[in-house]
Design an enzyme around this catalytic site. Sequence first.
Site, mmCIF file in Angstrom:
data_model
loop_
_atom_site.group_PDB
_atom_site.id
_atom_site.type_symbol
_atom_site.label_atom_id
_atom_site.label_comp_id
_atom_site.label_asym_id
_atom_site.label_seq_id
_atom_site.Cartn_x
_atom_site.Cartn_y
_atom_site.Cartn_z
ATOM 1 N N ASP A 1 0.899 -1.098 0.059
ATOM 2 C CA ASP A 1 -0.067 0.067 0.022
ATOM 3 C C ASP A 1 0.765 1.274 0.215
ATOM 4 O OD1 ASP A 1 1.148 -0.510 2.557
ATOM 5 O OD2 ASP A 1 -0.983 -1.158 3.264
ATOM 6 N N ASN B 1 -7.194 -3.319 14.179
ATOM 7 C CA ASN B 1 -8.903 -3.483 13.556
ATOM 8 C C ASN B 1 -8.610 -4.699 12.546
ATOM 9 O OD1 ASN B 1 -7.610 -2.443 11.082
ATOM 10 N ND2 ASN B 1 -8.845 -0.546 10.970
ATOM 11 N N HIS C 1 -6.944 -5.072 9.612
ATOM 12 C CA HIS C 1 -6.865 -4.667 8.413
ATOM 13 C C HIS C 1 -5.630 -5.505 8.011
ATOM 14 C CE1 HIS C 1 -4.531 -0.824 8.977
ATOM 15 N NE2 HIS C 1 -3.844 -1.832 9.347
ATOM 16 N N GLU D 1 -9.652 -2.305 5.028
ATOM 17 C CA GLU D 1 -10.016 -1.755 6.203
ATOM 18 C C GLU D 1 -11.448 -2.659 6.266
ATOM 19 O OE1 GLU D 1 -8.175 -0.307 7.906
ATOM 20 O OE2 GLU D 1 -7.658 1.698 7.046
HETATM 21 C C1 F6R Z 1 1.686 -1.724 6.016
HETATM 22 C C2 F6R Z 1 0.342 -2.167 6.314
HETATM 23 C C3 F6R Z 1 -0.476 -2.251 7.273
HETATM 24 C C4 F6R Z 1 0.347 -2.747 8.678
HETATM 25 C C5 F6R Z 1 -0.508 -2.716 9.919
HETATM 26 C C6 F6R Z 1 0.192 -3.055 11.226
HETATM 27 O O1 F6R Z 1 2.093 -1.580 4.722
HETATM 28 O O2 F6R Z 1 -0.047 -2.530 5.112
HETATM 29 O O3 F6R Z 1 -1.385 -3.338 7.081
HETATM 30 O O4 F6R Z 1 0.779 -4.103 8.429
HETATM 31 O O5 F6R Z 1 -1.345 -1.526 10.164
HETATM 32 O O6 F6R Z 1 1.033 -1.860 11.557
HETATM 33 P P1 F6R Z 1 2.297 -1.914 12.435
HETATM 34 O O7 F6R Z 1 3.228 -2.888 11.929
HETATM 35 O O8 F6R Z 1 2.841 -0.587 12.370
HETATM 36 O O9 F6R Z 1 1.660 -2.175 13.735
#
Ligand code: F6R
Length: 258
Positions: A75, A146, A148, A153
């Site tokens: 992303d 959440n 994702h 989302e």
């Molecule tokens: C990052 C992404 C997100 C993260 C997720 C966890 O490219 O796509 O899905 O993997 O939000 O974030 P952290 O690792 O910062 O807890």
Amino acid sequence: MKRLMHTCLPTFVFDARAEAERELADEIVALVRTKPETVLGLATGDTPVGVYRDLHRAHVARAVSFARASTFNLDEYLDLARDDPRRFRRWMEAHLFQHIDLPPENAHLPESTSSADDPVTVAERYEAAIRAAGGLDLQVLGIGRNGHLGFNEPGSSRASRTRVVDLHPLTRADAAGVFGGLEHVPKRAITMGVGTIFEAARLRVLAFGARKAEIVRRTLHDPMTSAFVSTFLREHGDVKLFVDREAAAQILDEHRAR
Ligand code: F6R
């Protein structure tokens, strides 16, 4: 490391996150050594930092070359200036790309590079580029609080493809620190879809720390639901979940109570 029994997807609990990071980095190194043209799916954020550190080390030790590999990130934010330091491209450069011999043209993110770029077209081109590269051999994933995956989302469908999405309030709140306040966090992003991610031959999911304990429990124990996208993971044929003791706390409690 201990494999949990009777879980809906293969789950491995490590005493320390560094051990999990090493395990995944070793798997990636082995993959790239046997298949130099490996196509890797990558994530940003706190979760994969140690894996990238270990890949850097392996490269310095001449254990692996990425000269023929290519990467596709999950992303990227929309509506940030091209040189904004908070772009995921910049983050990837700092944590991985500048430390290894991956050719810059092989490092892909779903990004608009000029205001003339239509994000919908960027998303379609990204899907085509992944297909043209031969598909993802291994996708590295973190899990949002959440549920994702990427920026898929709550409410994202299992069949979703790379597209423009509105970021969830919790996702934006979690990014507020990096952006110096919630009001500065972008509202939109481009993300690979759940369907796109699930076409990867292997999914390797990491979750570390107490703040992930609840979503790890839901991922394993809740019914499958688009309200928590990570509950779809059990549908993939080659998925592994690596967690540390803190992230496993709630599932370990439940296993003990059985
Ligand atoms: C990052 C992404 C997100 C993260 C997720 C966890 O490219 O796509 O899905 O993997 O939000 O974030 P952290 O690792 O910062 O807890």
